[in-house]
Write an enzyme that holds these catalytic residues in place. Structure first.
Site, PDB file in Angstrom:
ATOM      1  N   THR A  85       0.814  -1.217   0.000  1.00  0.00           N
ATOM      2  CA  THR A  85       0.000   0.000   0.000  1.00  0.00           C
ATOM      3  C   THR A  85       0.847   1.265   0.000  1.00  0.00           C
ATOM      4  O   THR A  85       0.314   2.358   0.088  1.00  0.00           O
ATOM      5  CB  THR A  85      -0.923   0.030   1.237  1.00  0.00           C
ATOM      6  N   SER A  86       2.165   1.119  -0.052  1.00  0.00           N
ATOM      7  CA  SER A  86       3.020   2.297  -0.003  1.00  0.00           C
ATOM      8  C   SER A  86       3.888   2.367  -1.243  1.00  0.00           C
ATOM      9  O   SER A  86       3.966   1.428  -2.022  1.00  0.00           O
ATOM     10  CB  SER A  86       3.915   2.260   1.249  1.00  0.00           C
ATOM     11  N   GLY A  87       4.540   3.486  -1.431  1.00  0.00           N
ATOM     12  CA  GLY A  87       5.440   3.639  -2.558  1.00  0.00           C
ATOM     13  C   GLY A  87       4.859   4.542  -3.616  1.00  0.00           C
ATOM     14  O   GLY A  87       3.642   4.580  -3.856  1.00  0.00           O
ATOM     15  N   THR A  94      19.451  -1.751 -11.987  1.00  0.00           N
ATOM     16  CA  THR A  94      18.010  -1.590 -11.771  1.00  0.00           C
ATOM     17  C   THR A  94      17.509  -0.231 -12.247  1.00  0.00           C
ATOM     18  O   THR A  94      16.563  -0.137 -13.033  1.00  0.00           O
ATOM     19  CB  THR A  94      17.668  -1.744 -10.275  1.00  0.00           C
ATOM     20  N   SER A 110      16.207  12.001  -9.621  1.00  0.00           N
ATOM     21  CA  SER A 110      16.354  12.589  -8.292  1.00  0.00           C
ATOM     22  C   SER A 110      17.272  13.799  -8.364  1.00  0.00           C
ATOM     23  O   SER A 110      18.192  13.854  -9.191  1.00  0.00           O
ATOM     24  CB  SER A 110      16.933  11.562  -7.314  1.00  0.00           C
ATOM     25  N   TYR A 119      33.185   0.871  -3.852  1.00  0.00           N
ATOM     26  CA  TYR A 119      31.749   1.145  -3.891  1.00  0.00           C
ATOM     27  C   TYR A 119      31.304   2.137  -2.837  1.00  0.00           C
ATOM     28  O   TYR A 119      31.660   2.025  -1.662  1.00  0.00           O
ATOM     29  CB  TYR A 119      30.979  -0.163  -3.696  1.00  0.00           C
TER      30      TYR A 119
END
Length: 351
Positions: free
Chosen positions: A50-52, A148, A182, A204
């Site tokens: 329900t989030s995002g 991704t 972003s 990294y």
């Protein structure tokens, strides 16, 4: 200082909306004016049913009558997103298909399955994002965050672009691609933006990797917009910054969140007390619906008709970094990515 005040107060920009506007608000006038039978693909991570931002974007688009295809790695959670949307809007048409954005083979399989449905494709929202705290590699042996956020969405877009161009030509409705980026892209310096090092870094840094992937999203946006103009395709592509959103994923972004808050907080340190800073910090965080507003605005608004190759924040055009605006670097990145994809998949991409 002025920009921070506008953000905190939610002052509307030229679009009529600002940082406090919600996805419902920015699309409330479009239910009756949208072309019927629009189809949108919205990639989601399904961290929570329900989030995002992705789930909220899918909900609002479905609410406005858009058929929504949700490609997701976790089909169970994606099915819960579908259930929640249809509970609120029983008439909503939601299609859930499996995809792993870290896998070239999975992306190719998803595109084959989607195209076999023989439905139009008007909107593609490359929303899903990952922030890998430690160095991990995808099944294709690429750094996970870059694989991704950038590589996966690059390939997805390439494999679906002809369908979008064809749909726009047949229907006369402009196709729209939205890349969720972003403001953190501004942290990347040119010396640190090396394609091979981003694929397989020796040293990294999680925040740097995330920032690099988001810069790559904007460069992809700029380059593809030029290509679509060159062939007179009726498809636009824009990038958006959703803001700092109050979702579960915020736990994985502590370094980013701290830095982004500090960008605003440093401006007001000279005029605010210690306790006021915590109040301001809390006000900088957006709700999920506020975070999804810019994506929904760019995807549906009549005011963004014909607008392409731009970067939006708080539902208004905004400035991106000099590096993000470097056409030669964007073209170089596109060529390198395209060559990599062809080498791995041996698929014939667009000329």
């Amino acid at each position: 200082m002025k920009g921070t005040v506008r953000y905190l107060a939610g002052i509307a920009g030229q679009s009529g909306y600002g940082s406090k506007s919600t996805a419902d608000q920015v699309t409330q006038d479009y239910s009756s004016s949208l072309h019927p039978n629009l189809t949108a693909i919205v990639t989601v991570m399904c961290l929570g049913a329900t989030s995002g931002i992705g789930a909220e974007t899918a909900r609002v688009l479905a609410k406005r009558g858009v058929r929504v295809v949700i490609p997701a790695r976790d089909l169970r959670k994606a099915a819960q997103v579908k259930k929640n949307i249809q509970k609120e809007h029983p008439e909503a048409e939601i299609i859930v298909l499996e995809i792993d954005l870290t896998s070239f083979a999975s992306i190719r399989k998803f595109c084959t399955e989607f195209l076999s449905l023989d439905i139009p494709l008007n909107i593609l929202i490359n929303n899903a994002g990952k922030f890998s705290q430690k160095l991990e590699f995808s099944e294709d042996k690429f750094e996970m965050t870059f694989a991704t956020n950038y590589l996966g969405h690059f390939l997805l877009t390439e494999l679906l672009l002809e369908k979008m161009i064809e749909t726009a030509r047949q229907t006369g409705v402009q196709g729209r691609i939205v890349n969720v980026s972003s403001v953190i892209h501004t942290w990347v310096k040119k010396d640190n933006f090396s394609f091979n090092r981003m694929l397989q870094p020796k040293h990294y840094n999680a925040t740097q990797a995330y920032a690099q992937s988001k810069l790559a999203n904007i460069m992809h946006t700029k380059e593809l917009a030029k290509q679509m103009k060159a062939i007179d395709a009726n498809v636009t592509i824009n990038a958006v910054h959703p803001g700092i959103v109050k979702t579960g994923i915020i736990r994985d972004h502590k370094g980013i969140i701290t830095g982004m808050l500090n960008q605003h907080i440093n401006i007001v340190k000279t005029v605010a007390s210690f306790y006021s800073l915590f109040f301001i910090a809390s006000k900088l965080l957006k709700t999920t619906s506020q975070g999804a507003s810019t994506t929904c605005y760019v995807a549906l608004s009549s005011k963004t008709e014909g607008v392409t190759g731009r970067y939006f924040a708080d539902c208004n055009e905004s400035r991106c970094s000099m590096l993000a605006n470097d056409d030669s670097e964007a073209h170089k990145l596109w060529k390198q990515t395209r060559a990599l994809v062809y080498k791995r998949l041996r698929v014939q991409l667009r000329p």
